[in-house]
Design a protein around this motif. Structure first.
Motif, PDB file in Angstrom:
ATOM      1  N   VAL A 109       1.151   3.814 -26.893  1.00 24.94           N
ATOM      2  CA  VAL A 109       1.497   2.719 -25.989  1.00 24.94           C
ATOM      3  C   VAL A 109       2.838   2.157 -26.452  1.00 24.94           C
ATOM      4  N   ALA A 110       3.774   2.021 -25.539  1.00 19.32           N
ATOM      5  CA  ALA A 110       5.091   1.488 -25.895  1.00 19.32           C
ATOM      6  C   ALA A 110       4.956   0.043 -26.377  1.00 19.32           C
ATOM      7  N   LYS A 111       5.642  -0.244 -27.462  1.00 23.32           N
ATOM      8  CA  LYS A 111       5.553  -1.603 -28.040  1.00 23.32           C
ATOM      9  C   LYS A 111       5.998  -2.673 -27.054  1.00 23.32           C
ATOM     10  N   LYS A 112       6.908  -2.299 -26.169  1.00 23.48           N
ATOM     11  CA  LYS A 112       7.427  -3.327 -25.249  1.00 23.48           C
ATOM     12  C   LYS A 112       6.370  -3.811 -24.255  1.00 23.48           C
ATOM     13  N   PHE A 113       5.246  -3.045 -24.140  1.00 26.03           N
ATOM     14  CA  PHE A 113       4.226  -3.452 -23.168  1.00 26.03           C
ATOM     15  C   PHE A 113       3.033  -4.177 -23.787  1.00 26.03           C
ATOM     16  N   LEU A 114       3.048  -4.385 -25.086  1.00 24.86           N
ATOM     17  CA  LEU A 114       1.956  -5.125 -25.748  1.00 24.86           C
ATOM     18  C   LEU A 114       2.573  -6.016 -26.812  1.00 24.86           C
ATOM     19  N   SER A 115       2.272  -7.307 -26.750  1.00 16.73           N
ATOM     20  CA  SER A 115       2.829  -8.180 -27.786  1.00 16.73           C
ATOM     21  C   SER A 115       1.752  -9.141 -28.273  1.00 16.73           C
ATOM     22  N   LYS A 116       2.066  -9.851 -29.331  1.00 17.53           N
ATOM     23  CA  LYS A 116       1.054 -10.712 -29.946  1.00 17.53           C
ATOM     24  C   LYS A 116       0.628 -11.862 -29.031  1.00 17.53           C
ATOM     25  N   ASP A 117       1.395 -12.122 -28.005  1.00 17.10           N
ATOM     26  CA  ASP A 117       1.015 -13.196 -27.079  1.00 17.10           C
ATOM     27  C   ASP A 117       0.041 -12.731 -25.998  1.00 17.10           C
ATOM     28  N   ASP A 118      -0.199 -11.423 -25.928  1.00 16.54           N
ATOM     29  CA  ASP A 118      -1.073 -10.907 -24.861  1.00 16.54           C
ATOM     30  C   ASP A 118      -2.550 -11.107 -25.178  1.00 16.54           C
ATOM     31  N   LYS A 119      -3.316 -11.338 -24.101  1.00 28.81           N
ATOM     32  CA  LYS A 119      -4.782 -11.339 -24.172  1.00 28.81           C
ATOM     33  C   LYS A 119      -5.230 -10.174 -23.305  1.00 28.81           C
ATOM     34  N   VAL A 120      -5.908  -9.223 -23.928  1.00 33.45           N
ATOM     35  CA  VAL A 120      -6.082  -7.916 -23.307  1.00 33.45           C
ATOM     36  C   VAL A 120      -7.547  -7.615 -23.007  1.00 33.45           C
ATOM     37  N   LEU A 121      -7.789  -7.151 -21.771  1.00 34.48           N
ATOM     38  CA  LEU A 121      -9.090  -6.579 -21.438  1.00 34.48           C
ATOM     39  C   LEU A 121      -8.930  -5.060 -21.469  1.00 34.48           C
ATOM     40  N   ILE A 122      -9.735  -4.405 -22.285  1.00 31.95           N
ATOM     41  CA  ILE A 122      -9.711  -2.941 -22.376  1.00 31.95           C
ATOM     42  C   ILE A 122     -10.731  -2.388 -21.383  1.00 31.95           C
ATOM     43  N   ILE A 123     -10.326  -1.377 -20.622  1.00 29.51           N
ATOM     44  CA  ILE A 123     -11.235  -0.759 -19.646  1.00 29.51           C
ATOM     45  C   ILE A 123     -11.186   0.756 -19.816  1.00 29.51           C
ATOM     46  N   ASP A 124     -12.358   1.406 -19.725  1.00 31.85           N
ATOM     47  CA  ASP A 124     -12.340   2.873 -19.682  1.00 31.85           C
ATOM     48  C   ASP A 124     -13.460   3.366 -18.767  1.00 31.85           C
ATOM     49  N   ASP A 125     -13.372   4.633 -18.391  1.00 30.35           N
ATOM     50  CA  ASP A 125     -14.368   5.195 -17.467  1.00 30.35           C
ATOM     51  C   ASP A 125     -15.712   5.399 -18.143  1.00 30.35           C
ATOM     52  N   PHE A 126     -15.697   6.025 -19.332  1.00 34.05           N
ATOM     53  CA  PHE A 126     -16.938   6.332 -20.041  1.00 34.05           C
ATOM     54  C   PHE A 126     -16.911   5.759 -21.443  1.00 34.05           C
ATOM     55  N   LEU A 127     -18.070   5.414 -21.947  1.00 32.03           N
ATOM     56  CA  LEU A 127     -18.223   5.116 -23.373  1.00 32.03           C
ATOM     57  C   LEU A 127     -19.287   6.062 -23.910  1.00 32.03           C
ATOM     58  N   ALA A 128     -18.877   6.897 -24.862  1.00 33.78           N
ATOM     59  CA  ALA A 128     -19.814   7.851 -25.469  1.00 33.78           C
ATOM     60  C   ALA A 128     -19.926   7.515 -26.957  1.00 33.78           C
ATOM     61  N   ASN A 129     -19.045   8.097 -27.757  1.00 37.33           N
ATOM     62  CA  ASN A 129     -19.087   7.794 -29.191  1.00 37.33           C
ATOM     63  C   ASN A 129     -18.110   6.699 -29.614  1.00 37.33           C
ATOM     64  N   GLY A 130     -17.378   6.195 -28.662  1.00 35.33           N
ATOM     65  CA  GLY A 130     -16.516   5.052 -28.947  1.00 35.33           C
ATOM     66  C   GLY A 130     -15.140   5.400 -29.470  1.00 35.33           C
ATOM     67  N   GLU A 131     -14.805   6.677 -29.457  1.00 37.06           N
ATOM     68  CA  GLU A 131     -13.489   7.103 -29.982  1.00 37.06           C
ATOM     69  C   GLU A 131     -12.339   6.539 -29.142  1.00 37.06           C
ATOM     70  N   ALA A 132     -12.438   6.717 -27.836  1.00 35.78           N
ATOM     71  CA  ALA A 132     -11.343   6.289 -26.955  1.00 35.78           C
ATOM     72  C   ALA A 132     -11.181   4.767 -27.021  1.00 35.78           C
ATOM     73  N   ALA A 133     -12.294   4.055 -26.874  1.00 37.49           N
ATOM     74  CA  ALA A 133     -12.223   2.590 -26.936  1.00 37.49           C
ATOM     75  C   ALA A 133     -11.723   2.141 -28.306  1.00 37.49           C
ATOM     76  N   GLY A 134     -12.171   2.835 -29.360  1.00 32.95           N
ATOM     77  CA  GLY A 134     -11.738   2.489 -30.718  1.00 32.95           C
ATOM     78  C   GLY A 134     -10.232   2.643 -30.885  1.00 32.95           C
ATOM     79  N   ALA A 135      -9.669   3.692 -30.282  1.00 29.87           N
ATOM     80  CA  ALA A 135      -8.221   3.904 -30.383  1.00 29.87           C
ATOM     81  C   ALA A 135      -7.462   2.833 -29.601  1.00 29.87           C
ATOM     82  N   LEU A 136      -8.002   2.444 -28.453  1.00 33.32           N
ATOM     83  CA  LEU A 136      -7.362   1.377 -27.671  1.00 33.32           C
ATOM     84  C   LEU A 136      -7.411   0.057 -28.440  1.00 33.32           C
TER      85      LEU A 136
END
Ligand code: 5GP
Length: 192
Positions: A109-136
């Protein structure tokens, strides 16, 4: 979310006890009206928290995420997946092992699109072992932004991801929670 569960029962295909194919409305062909309902349901579930950005992963997380972004008029950022990545100072990166593809990808993810002032909702299609969500989660933490929660369209509750994330204290809202897929029969949490 009954509409989604019904669609999974009608059009989903359990390839085996672990993998659900939903390529007629989420993973290949997309049903925009269903995605809009999914987006609205995420907004309802996270009504009590403020967020200014949605973070997802390409490609299948984008459709539900864009619906949330559209309805709330906030930007949607997706982590890009690359087999090998030339290291760049401008990127937050994390490793994801893909359960369905049996390969490790770097997400960026480009640094310019995420900063310490952001409040982020993470969304994904599937949750299985949590790898993708964990990386996000990892990239959001690198940026210093706040994670308000994790929204999942389909959680396979018989795999470990949901427990891992909830045990770490993250709020996980899954719109359909599958408890088993024995004999190719999809059963949801709460079914008899
Ligand atoms: P996890 O990283 O939680 O192990 O797996 C989640 C990711 O793997 C999702 O982003 C999704 O793309 C993929 N995935 C995991 N299980 C399934 C499944 O049963 N069906 C489909 N279509 N994708 C899955």
């Amino acid at each position: 979310m009954d509409l989604l569960k019904q669609r999974i029962l009608n059009d989903g295909e359990a390839l085996n006890e672990n993998v659900l194919k939903v390529d007629s409305f989420l993973n290949h062909q997309i049903d925009p009206l269903l995605m809009k309902e999914v987006g609205q349901e995420f907004i309802n579930r996270f009504e009590d928290v403020e967020f200014n950005k949605v973070l997802t992963l390409e490609s299948s997380g984008i459709a539900p995420s864009v619906m949330v972004g559209l309805l709330l008029d906030i930007p949607v950022v997706f982590g890009r997946k690359r087999q090998s990545l030339t290291l760049s100072d401008d990127l937050y990166t994390s490793q994801v092992f893909s359960y369905t593809k049996q390969e490790t990808n770097t997400i960026a993810v480009a640094k310019k699109f995420l900063s310490k002032d952001d409040k982020v909702l993470i969304i994904d299609d599937f949750l299985a072992n949590g790898e993708a969500a964990g990386a996000l989660i990892d990239v959001v933490e690198q940026s210093g932004a706040e994670i308000v929660g994790v929204g999942i369209v389909i959680e396979k509750a018989f795999q470990s991801g949901g427990k891992i994330l909830r045990d770490k204290g993250y709020r996980v809202e899954s719109l359909a929670r599958i408890v088993s897929m024995y004999d190719k029969q999809v059963k949801f949490v709460g079914d008899n």
